[in-house]
Design an enzyme around this catalytic site. Structure first.
Site, PDB file in Angstrom:
ATOM      1  N   GLU A   1       0.809  -1.320   0.133  1.00  0.00           N
ATOM      2  CA  GLU A   1      -0.124  -0.229  -0.303  1.00  0.00           C
ATOM      3  C   GLU A   1       1.103   1.320   0.378  1.00  0.00           C
ATOM      4  O   GLU A   1       2.008   1.167  -0.469  1.00  0.00           O
ATOM      5  CB  GLU A   1      -0.969  -0.121   1.080  1.00  0.00           C
ATOM      6  CG  GLU A   1      -1.979  -1.379   1.108  1.00  0.00           C
ATOM      7  CD  GLU A   1      -2.873  -1.288   2.234  1.00  0.00           C
ATOM      8  OE1 GLU A   1      -2.820  -0.043   2.834  1.00  0.00           O
ATOM      9  OE2 GLU A   1      -3.145  -2.339   2.699  1.00  0.00           O
TER      10      GLU A   1
ATOM     11  N   ARG B   1       1.876 -12.362 -10.502  1.00  0.00           N
ATOM     12  CA  ARG B   1       1.366 -13.515 -11.106  1.00  0.00           C
ATOM     13  C   ARG B   1      -0.269 -11.847 -11.448  1.00  0.00           C
ATOM     14  O   ARG B   1      -0.540 -12.851 -12.050  1.00  0.00           O
ATOM     15  CB  ARG B   1       0.340 -13.961  -9.880  1.00  0.00           C
ATOM     16  CG  ARG B   1       2.051 -15.664 -10.058  1.00  0.00           C
ATOM     17  CD  ARG B   1       1.660 -16.295  -8.775  1.00  0.00           C
ATOM     18  NE  ARG B   1       1.625 -15.146  -7.887  1.00  0.00           N
ATOM     19  CZ  ARG B   1       1.058 -15.938  -6.264  1.00  0.00           C
ATOM     20  NH1 ARG B   1      -0.722 -15.857  -6.582  1.00  0.00           N
ATOM     21  NH2 ARG B   1       0.559 -14.695  -5.241  1.00  0.00           N
TER      22      ARG B   1
ATOM     23  N   ARG C   1     -13.669  -8.084   2.100  1.00  0.00           N
ATOM     24  CA  ARG C   1     -11.890  -7.789   2.672  1.00  0.00           C
ATOM     25  C   ARG C   1     -12.302  -8.793   4.608  1.00  0.00           C
ATOM     26  O   ARG C   1     -13.100  -8.303   5.007  1.00  0.00           O
ATOM     27  CB  ARG C   1     -11.891  -6.286   2.608  1.00  0.00           C
ATOM     28  CG  ARG C   1     -11.965  -5.748   1.505  1.00  0.00           C
ATOM     29  CD  ARG C   1     -10.962  -6.521   1.252  1.00  0.00           C
ATOM     30  NE  ARG C   1     -11.233  -6.011  -0.707  1.00  0.00           N
ATOM     31  CZ  ARG C   1     -10.005  -4.824  -0.681  1.00  0.00           C
ATOM     32  NH1 ARG C   1      -9.440  -4.414   0.237  1.00  0.00           N
ATOM     33  NH2 ARG C   1      -9.688  -4.164  -2.271  1.00  0.00           N
TER      34      ARG C   1
END
Length: 267
Positions: A3, A110, A257
Site C-alpha cells: 500500500e 502473477r 475484505r
C-alpha cells in the site's frame, strides 16, 4: 498487497539506487507481466536512463529519457529485489532490469504488472484516483468533501481508491483502530469529533508506516535494514489482545475484505 507506505519506501530507496542510471539490459520471463510485445518492450527500455521515479497511490512510475514511462503495480504478492545476480532470492523472476552488474528483479507479478506507456497513457490510467492523503492540499475540509454523499461503511470508503489514494485493506484496519471507529460504521453516522479522529489517524498511521518502512517481509536489497519494520496494531492479529484495551481482536468479512478490529474500543 503493498500500500502507500510500502510503495513510498520503494520509491525513496530506488531513487538512490537507480535514479539517473542507464538500463543496460532487459529480461522478460513472463510476457503477461508487460503490456506490449517482448521485442518492443526490450528495444524501447534498453539503454534508457531513468530520469525520475514517482509514486501515485499504490503505483510507481519510472520516467525514461525517451519520454516513455514504466507503470508498476505490484498487486497481491508482488515485490522487488535490487542487487547482484548472486544475491537474488530463490524465487521466480518475471522481469529483470539490469544496471551493469546490478539488477532490479520483479518478483511475484502473477497479478501485478510493469507496463510501458506514454505519459498521457499514465495520466489516463490514474485519472480516477482520489487525492494523496499525505499531500499538503489534503486538509480536514478536503477530507470532509471526499466523504460528502458517500454511502456505505468506513471500511469501504477508506479502501476506495477513487475516494483516497493508496489505502488498502491493512492500513484501513490500522487507521480505524487508531481512530476508535468500528469498520462497519456508516459514513453518514460519523459526528464531527469522529471525523476529525479518522482524518488525524490517516495522517498518523500512514506517516508511521513510511517512517518504519512499511510491512513488507522481503528485503529490497542485501542488508536492508529499512523495509518491513512496521508492526500492525490489529490487522492479522485475530485472537490477540487489543494494544489499547486488551480485549480480544476479532476478524469479520466487511466490504468483502477480511477485517480485523477490536469490538470493545472501536465503536
Amino acid at each position: 498487497m503493498p500500500e502507500l507506505p510500502e510503495m513510498e519506501t520503494y520509491k525513496t530507496l530506488l531513487r538512490s539506487f537507480i535514479g539517473g542510471r542507464k538500463i543496460t539490459d532487459v529480461a522478460i520471463q513472463r510476457e503477461k507481466s508487460i503490456n506490449v510485445a517482448v521485442e518492443r518492450f526490450v528495444n524501447e527500455v534498453s539503454n534508457q536512463t531513468i530520469q525520475k521515479i514517482s509514486r501515485r497511490a499504490k503505483y510507481l512510475v519510472f520516467q525514461l529519457e525517451n519520454g516513455s514511462c514504466l507503470l508498476l503495480h505490484l498487486m497481491l504478492g508482488g515485490w522487488m529485489f535490487f542487487g547482484k545476480e548472486e544475491d537474488k532470492p530463490e524465487r521466480t523472476i518475471q522481469v529483470k532490469l539490469s544496471f551493469g552488474d546490478q539488477h532490479l528483479f520483479f518478483i511475484g507479478l502473477r497479478l501485478g504488472y510493469l507496463h510501458l506507456l506514454s505519459p498521457e497513457m499514465v495520466d489516463e490510467e490514474l485519472e480516477k484516483i482520489g487525492p494523496e492523503p499525505l499531500a499538503p492540499a489534503f486538509t480536514l475540509e478536503a477530507f470532509h468533501q471526499r466523504l460528502e454523499k458517500r454511502k456505505g461503511t468506513m471500511k469501504s470508503v477508506l479502501i476506495n481508491q477513487e475516494v483516497l489514494a493508496g489505502i488498502g485493506n491493512r492500513y484501513s484496519d490500522e487507521i480505524l483502530w487508531h481512530a476508535e471507529i468500528h469498520p462497519n460504521k456508516k459514513v453518514h453516522e460519523l459526528n464531527e469529533s469522529q471525523s476529525l479522529r479518522v482524518f488525524e489517524s490517516i495522517q498518523f498511521i500512514l506517516r508511521k508506516g513510511i517512517e518504519q518502512g512499511g510491512y513488507m517481509e522481503n528485503p529490497l536489497f542485501k542488508g536492508d535494514g529499512k523495509t518491513g519494520h512496521y508492526q500492525m496494531f490489529v490487522h492479522d492479529k485475530e485472537g490477540e489482545q487489543c494494544p489499547r484495551c486488551h480485549a480480544q481482536i476479532i476478524k469479520e468479512e466487511i466490504s468483502s475484505r477480511k477485517t480485523f478490529f477490536c469490538p470493545n474500543c472501536q465503536q
